[in-house]
Motif scaffolding. Structure first.
Motif, PDB file in Angstrom:
ATOM      1  N   VAL A 156      -7.118   2.145  -2.774  1.00 18.95           N
ATOM      2  CA  VAL A 156      -5.966   1.762  -1.941  1.00 18.95           C
ATOM      3  C   VAL A 156      -6.417   1.722  -0.476  1.00 18.95           C
ATOM      4  N   ASP A 157      -7.109   2.774  -0.040  1.00 18.02           N
ATOM      5  CA  ASP A 157      -7.564   2.808   1.360  1.00 18.02           C
ATOM      6  C   ASP A 157      -8.506   1.635   1.648  1.00 18.02           C
ATOM      7  N   SER A 187      -7.204   6.263  -5.303  1.00 17.42           N
ATOM      8  CA  SER A 187      -6.755   6.565  -3.948  1.00 17.42           C
ATOM      9  C   SER A 187      -7.700   5.905  -2.930  1.00 17.42           C
ATOM     10  N   LYS A 234     -12.708   9.490  -0.127  1.00 14.89           N
ATOM     11  CA  LYS A 234     -12.128   9.653  -1.469  1.00 14.89           C
ATOM     12  C   LYS A 234     -13.077   9.171  -2.561  1.00 14.89           C
ATOM     13  N   PHE A 256       0.810  -1.213   0.000  1.00 14.68           N
ATOM     14  CA  PHE A 256       0.000   0.000   0.000  1.00 14.68           C
ATOM     15  C   PHE A 256       0.848   1.270   0.000  1.00 14.68           C
ATOM     16  N   ASP A 257       2.077   1.162   0.510  1.00 15.42           N
ATOM     17  CA  ASP A 257       2.948   2.346   0.466  1.00 15.42           C
ATOM     18  C   ASP A 257       3.222   2.736  -0.982  1.00 15.42           C
ATOM     19  N   ARG A 312       0.162   4.039  -2.711  1.00 16.30           N
ATOM     20  CA  ARG A 312      -0.143   5.439  -2.342  1.00 16.30           C
ATOM     21  C   ARG A 312       0.803   6.401  -3.050  1.00 16.30           C
ATOM     22  N   LYS A 313       2.085   6.003  -3.124  1.00 17.82           N
ATOM     23  CA  LYS A 313       3.035   6.881  -3.818  1.00 17.82           C
ATOM     24  C   LYS A 313       2.620   7.047  -5.275  1.00 17.82           C
ATOM     25  N   CYS A 345      -0.412   6.915  -6.393  1.00 15.19           N
ATOM     26  CA  CYS A 345      -1.574   7.834  -6.409  1.00 15.19           C
ATOM     27  C   CYS A 345      -1.097   9.281  -6.252  1.00 15.19           C
ATOM     28  N   ASP A 346      -0.089   9.483  -5.389  1.00 15.52           N
ATOM     29  CA  ASP A 346       0.429  10.856  -5.211  1.00 15.52           C
ATOM     30  C   ASP A 346       0.973  11.379  -6.540  1.00 15.52           C
TER      31      ASP A 346
END
Ligand SMILES: C[S@@+](CC[C@H](N)C(=O)[O-])C[C@H]1O[C@@H](n2cnc3c(N)ncnc32)[C@H](O)[C@@H]1O
Length: 487
Positions: free
Chosen positions: A403-404, A400, A416, A376-377, A380-381, A383-384
């Motif tokens: 992922v959550d 996003s 989101k 998930f890290d 998330r990156k 998605c950023d």
């Protein structure tokens, strides 16, 4: 001066790991691998990488050390009643079916890649719960793993709080005892459960499987194959199919169903739970063979721990065979995605850097892969990176939220997904996952409303992005999935 862990050394070690046990070490775990190797070298008195590698690769003297080294890189994440629906299906569908069909009065279940034993004991508890039905049936749960440290913990049967994050308290009280009042967080498995569970060492890539692995009625092979590259999985899949009895069942982790091709097994659906069943020559099929599920929620998953350097389906060096002249099109990469070529897709970023256009859909595929790998890290990156490209893009908010959702962070996911729908009210997949979040949070009315919204949009074909955002599933498939939940 400290010896440098060069790219060539990294490649050498990861090939040894891959050849021995099928685990693919991703590029971004290079420094973690280096740290692990250095630790082992300190413990074994080696001062340079080359001689340590010669030692572990020269099987005779170094096999024990090779195993210890492998043990230091395995990901042992597990807990009791992970994906509880699987155990409900075992109790309510599979056991009654076996009772009806089996001539020999015994049931054998195999937990392949059992880690510290929570999965095997959960199977044993589930079977024990059906003992009224099973009567004098002999029950045996076989559990194997390549990690001997994990197996020792499994055999001890002594578990801490982390293992119990998803267990129903009634099982905790019935099948565990507190060994020491000063250690209230620790519990020991009941002897009745331990007595029907057997733990053994097995590398799934060994040339020969031991004799006790035959006549298996059900296999749990969950969250193990995610670490194996696609070209390696097939030999294991074939072995598993071989040891399984006719009509026997195989469970994968819910995010794994897409990666597999079990030639002799059918994908079947029991109340929305997808699993494989071995074909028989004679039996008429009563269950519908269906397409695999979308990634199911991982309510209790947590992000990878520092130990978890082994990540699934990761890029090795991009082979010249797969390296295209020009960057591939999105359609080509989407086809690769549907084919499970995740390692190659991730490697495309190394090869083509900025050449992959349009960027956001490519990044969406990348995020899907990381979600499937439960990283998930990195998801998330990714998605950023999309957010930096377009902060008002509904699909980016959808991803996003996804992922959550898979990380079990339902409040953040809800927020989101709602933002995605604010930006694009007919984004069917956002309605679909919002429904799933509500369903898993017990908000049945909201879930039903969102499933109905999904159906409405899909039936009127108002959302052309469906196939892509649904990772290749058709509108019809999704409509059926929603209807299943609305039943
Ligand atoms: C993430 S755990 C999954 C545990 C359990 N099946 C579950 O779903 O909760 C993966 C396990 O697979 C084991 N494993 C990895 N490669 C293996 C191999 N080649 N042979 C046997 N076990 C392996 C690891 O040691 C680890 O304990």
């Amino acid at each position: 001066m400290q010896q440098e862990f060069t790219r060539a050394l990294f490649e050498t070690f990861r090939k040894t790991i891959l050849d021995f046990c099928g685990i693919a070490i991703p590029d971004d775990s290079r420094s973690e691998l280096e740290r692990k190797i250095r630790e082992r070298m300190t413990q074994t008195g080696f001062s340079d990488f080359y001689s340590y590698h010669v030692h572990i690769a020269g099987r005779e003297a170094g096999e024990d050390e090779l195993r210890k080294f492998i043990e230091s890189i395995t990901n042992n994440e597990t807990y009791f009643f992970r994906e509880p629906a699987h155990f409900r299906v075992l109790k309510s569908h599979i056991v009654p079916e076996l009772l009806r069909k089996k001539k020999e009065r015994r049931i054998r279940v195999w937990s392949a890649g059992c880690s510290t034993g929570e999965e095997a004991y959960t199977i044993a508890i589930s079977l024990f719960e059906t003992r009224m039905l099973l009567g004098d049936f002999d029950i045996e749960v076989l559990a194997t793993d390549i990690d001997r440290n994990a197996l020792t913990i499994a055999q001890l049967g002594n578990f801490g709080r982390n293992s119990f994050r998803a267990i129903d308290p009634s099982y905790l009280n019935t099948y565990f005892r507190i060994p020491d009042q000063r250690l209230m967080d620790y519990r020991i498995i009941d002897e009745r459960i331990r007595a029907i569970t057997r733990f053994e060492y097995l590398n799934l890539f060994d040339d020969h499987y031991p004799d006790y692995l035959h006549d298996i009625d059900v296999i749990f092979f969950r969250n193990v194959s995610i670490y194996f590259p696609k070209d390696k999985i097939q030999s294991v899949n074939r072995r598993l199919s071989e040891v399984l009895n006719e009509s026997g069942y195989l469970f994968l982790g819910s995010s794994e169903t897409l990666h597999h091709n079990f030639g002799h097994l059918d994908l079947v659906d029991y109340d929305g739970v997808f699993l494989y069943q071995k074909k028989t020559g004679t039996e008429e099929k009563t269950k519908k063979t269906i397409a695999p599920s979308l990634h199911e929620s991982k309510r209790h998953h947590r992000p990878a721990s520092p130990k978890e350097i082994a990540k699934p389906q990761t890029p090795r060096s991009a082979s010249s065979r797969t390296k295209p002249e020009a960057p591939p099109s999105l359609d080509q990469v989407f086809a690769m995605y549907k084919d499970g070529a995740y390692a190659q897709i991730l490697a495309l970023w190394d090869m083509h850097a900025d050449g992959l256009e349009p960027k956001i859909p490519f990044l969406i595929l990348k995020a899907f892969i990381y979600i499937g790998q439960e990283d998930f890290d990195l998801a998330r990156k990714t998605c950023d990176a999309m957010m930096a490209l377009d902060a008002l893009n509904a699909e980016v908010y959808f991803l996003s939220g996804l992922v959550d959702y898979h990380a079990g962070q339902f409040a953040a996911a809800t927020e989101k997904l709602k933002k995605a729908l604010f930006l694009k009210k007919d984004l069917a997949m956002a309605h679909y996952y919002l429904a799933s979040v509500y369903r898993q949070s017990g908000k049945t009315d909201d879930a039903r409303r969102e499933f109905r919204n999904t159906i409405k949009i899909l039936e009127h074909k108002q959302d052309t992005s469906v196939s892509f955002l649904a990772q290749g599933y058709s509108s019809d498939y999704l409509i059926n999935a929603c209807k299943q939940y609305l039943k």
